[in-house]
Design a protein around this motif. Structure first.
Motif: not given
Length: 154
Positions: A65-73, A127-134, A138-140, A144-148
């Motif tokens: 888990a990583v907390r950034g400016a936009e919240g938790w991933l 509010e927490v973005r959850v994604f997996c390795a495979h 989800e990566l896209e 995309a959310a980051r690019a916005e």
């Protein structure tokens, strides 16, 4: 590295450690985080980066888990492959993915337990973005959310 059992011998090969990595080991102790117990910070890293135990796929498997400016991933690693396993009211999984996971999972009971926890977590904490390795979709979505959020290039 001990490779106990037939499945472990096939999965964990000495070549994986030929580069002689230096491991830090952690106990199963920690603090609660959004309902997950035994979450802990990592030695030498800032407190905004946490280790989240998600055993099952492999022995000692964890998410980060990583907390950034936009919240938790929450990078859930290999705790699921098909997002429908943890996102939605009921567990679903593509048959081919289900078969693959049956072959590679080290502890099926723990994997399903942690997928259920992740399913509850994703429902309770959108509010927490959850994604997996495979999962490339989800990566896209994350990209995309980051690019916005990034300002347009000058």
């Amino acid at each position: 590295m001990a490779r106990r059992g037939v499945r472990a011998k096939g999965r964990y090969r000495p070549l994986m450690w030929a580069h002689q990595p230096e491991f830090n080991t952690y106990s199963e102790e920690g603090e609660p985080w959004f309902g997950f117990e035994a979450v802990r910070d990592l030695e030498g890293l800032p407190p905004e980066i946490l280790l989240v135990p998600l055993f099952g796929h492999t022995f000692g498997h964890c998410g980060v888990a990583v907390r950034g400016a936009e919240g938790w991933l929450l990078h859930a690693g290999d705790s699921y492959f098909d997002p429908r396993e943890v996102k939605g009211p009921v567990w679903q999984c593509a048959p081919v993915v289900r078969l693959f996971q049956m072959v590679v999972t080290m502890d099926t009971r723990a994997r399903f337990y942690n997928q259920a926890r992740l399913r509850s977590f994703t429902a309770a904490h959108p509010e927490v973005r959850v994604f997996c390795a495979h999962n490339p979709w989800e990566l896209e979505d994350c990209q995309a959310a980051r690019a916005e959020r990034l300002p347009a290039a000058a």
